[in-house]
Design a protein around this motif. Structure first.
Motif, PDB file in Angstrom:
ATOM      1  N   SER A 261       0.832  -1.195   0.000  1.00 41.67           N
ATOM      2  CA  SER A 261       0.000   0.000   0.000  1.00 41.67           C
ATOM      3  C   SER A 261       0.872   1.252   0.000  1.00 41.67           C
ATOM      4  CB  SER A 261      -0.906   0.016   1.228  1.00 41.67           C
ATOM      5  OG  SER A 261      -0.122   0.079   2.415  1.00 41.67           O
ATOM      6  N   ARG A 262       0.234   2.416  -0.160  1.00 39.44           N
ATOM      7  CA  ARG A 262       0.962   3.670  -0.163  1.00 39.44           C
ATOM      8  C   ARG A 262       1.677   3.877   1.168  1.00 39.44           C
ATOM      9  NH1 ARG A 262       0.172   8.252  -3.237  1.00 39.44           N
ATOM     10  NH2 ARG A 262      -1.755   7.372  -4.046  1.00 39.44           N
ATOM     11  N   ARG A 265       4.710   1.605   1.420  1.00 41.45           N
ATOM     12  CA  ARG A 265       5.811   2.080   0.572  1.00 41.45           C
ATOM     13  C   ARG A 265       6.472   3.323   1.179  1.00 41.45           C
ATOM     14  NH1 ARG A 265       6.231  -0.293  -4.317  1.00 41.45           N
ATOM     15  NH2 ARG A 265       4.490  -1.645  -4.964  1.00 41.45           N
ATOM     16  N   CYS A 409       1.345   2.801  -6.549  1.00 45.02           N
ATOM     17  CA  CYS A 409       0.099   2.800  -5.785  1.00 45.02           C
ATOM     18  C   CYS A 409      -1.109   3.064  -6.684  1.00 45.02           C
ATOM     19  CB  CYS A 409       0.143   3.853  -4.683  1.00 45.02           C
ATOM     20  SG  CYS A 409       1.354   3.476  -3.392  1.00 45.02           S
TER      21      CYS A 409
END
Length: 417
Positions: A261-262, A265, A409
């Motif tokens: 996921s964002r 990351r 993403c």
């Protein structure tokens, strides 16, 4: 043909190795094709001239014309670009500002000593001739008194030949009485180019009967005779290579999972940046170790260590940011920096035209070499002007990391049926 050779997965590594070896060999191109052109040198004549029977003469001005014309070229690309100064204060300021590789200074009494040397030579020749004439006349008188033919004394070897003017000049003129020219070298510029050209000028002047003295500005005792020439090599190559390799290995060990996921990351990028901060300090320490222990040099480690730490960290952020987008882009950035390392060793004026116009202005290696010379020879400290371009590399890396997170993403995960 074996089936393994038809498999792209087998051929791809071989192709990559060939490309790497080609790029690595190209790194030495500017060094092998380096030709000094228009190296900035300064020249100043302080000569006051002297009055002779033929009138007032100024040998210093003549010497300036001879020195500058000796290195001129018909096509305009002479090895040295001479700048003539009128005052010593202007010359000293230019040398302090690191504008020139070296300067040639002709002394105030250059003409006076040259005239005095010629007069001493003339007087020596006159005395020698007079002494020979007196000896010859005395020998003839003795021969006549003894009833011997006058020519017999010459046949018996009594007469001696007069020494040549050059031999008399060597015997009558001491070093302190010879005309003096001082060559001031700048250690903060590329030392290899400075030493080679200065040695050539010194040899030519000594052959012309000039007493050459040398001095240096921006000098620093590295404790090693070849230290000034090797300092950039022992700094740029280890810093660039270790930074690139450590970053690549660290990214492969800490890269996020494919469907992260964002937030995951973002956390991963933060962790990688922390690792980069630690690894860059290790790189800086290892480079200082190579310089001081392997190279046997004495450097201001208190300024060099934090400077190289920042340089390595900026390079690591650049490679990390590119890797966040796609790994081959990071490899390309790493190879590009490595490919241009030789600009840190080679003087700008000696680089081929393509490298001067398209590579030198932006390559990080050039700024690292300039920075280390600024610290050691100019005493500017760790936070000098060369860090600004390296900070740009870090900003590019951070922007690339943001783009990479947005790209990954934004991809939709395929629905599982």
């Amino acid at each position: 043909m074996p089936k393994q050779l038809k498999n792209p997965k087998v051929l791809a590594p071989l192709g990559v190795i060939c490309v790497l070896l080609t790029l690595w060999s190209c790194m030495f191109y500017p060094m092998l094709h380096a030709t000094p052109k228009n190296i900035p040198f300064a020249i100043l004549s302080l000569d006051n001239g002297a009055k002779t029977a033929a009138g007032t003469v100024n040998a210093g001005k003549t010497m300036v014309q001879k020195i500058t014309s000796a290195t001129s070229a018909s096509d305009g690309d002479s090895p040295i670009a001479w700048t003539e100064f009128k005052t010593r204060n202007a010359l000293d300021k230019a040398m302090d500002d690191n504008d020139y590789y070296a300067a040639v200074v002709i002394s105030k009494d250059f003409t006076a000593k040259q005239v005095a040397a010629k007069q001493a030579q003339t007087q020596a020749i006159a005395k020698q001739v007079q002494a020979q004439m007196e000896a010859k006349m005395k020998a003839q008188a003795q021969a006549q008194a003894q009833g011997v033919a006058p020519n017999a004394t010459a046949q018996n070897g009594t007469s001696t030949a007069a020494p040549s003017p050059s031999a008399l000049a060597q015997s009558t003129t001491t070093t302190k009485d010879m005309p003096v020219i001082t060559i001031i070298t700048n250690s903060a510029k590329n030392p290899t180019v400075t030493q080679n050209i200065t040695a050539s000028i010194t040899s030519t002047l000594k052959q012309a009967g000039v007493n050459v003295k040398t001095s240096a500005v921006h000098d620093y005792d590295l404790g090693n005779a070849s230290g000034a020439a090797m300092l950039a090599q022992l700094t740029v190559a280890p810093t660039v290579l270790m930074s690139a390799v450590c970053t690549l290995i660290m990214y492969l060990l800490t890269k996020p999972r494919k469907n992260a996921s964002r937030k995951e990351r973002l956390i991963t990028v933060g962790v990688q940046a922390c690792y980069a901060a630690v690894l860059s300090l290790c790189v800086a320490g290892a480079t200082c170790f190579l310089i001081t222990v392997v190279g046997g040099m004495t450097i201001p480690t208190g300024a060099v260590l934090p400077y190289l730490w920042i340089c390595s960290f900026c390079l690591m952020l650049l490679v990390l940011g590119m890797a966040t987008i796609v790994l081959p882009l990071a490899a390309l950035a790493m190879l590009t920096v490595m490919f241009t390392m030789s600009t840190g060793y080679t003087a700008f004026e000696a680089l081929p035209a393509f490298w001067q116009d398209w590579i030198y202005p932006w390559t990080p290696a050039r700024y690292i070499a300039d920075g280390i010379r600024s610290i050691v020879f100019l005493g500017q400290g760790a936070f000098n002007s060369t860090l600004a371009p390296l900070a740009v590399c870090a900003v590019i890396g951070l922007v690339a990391a943001g783009i990479g997170m947005a790209v990954h993403c934004g991809r939709k995960t395929p629905a599982r049926g």
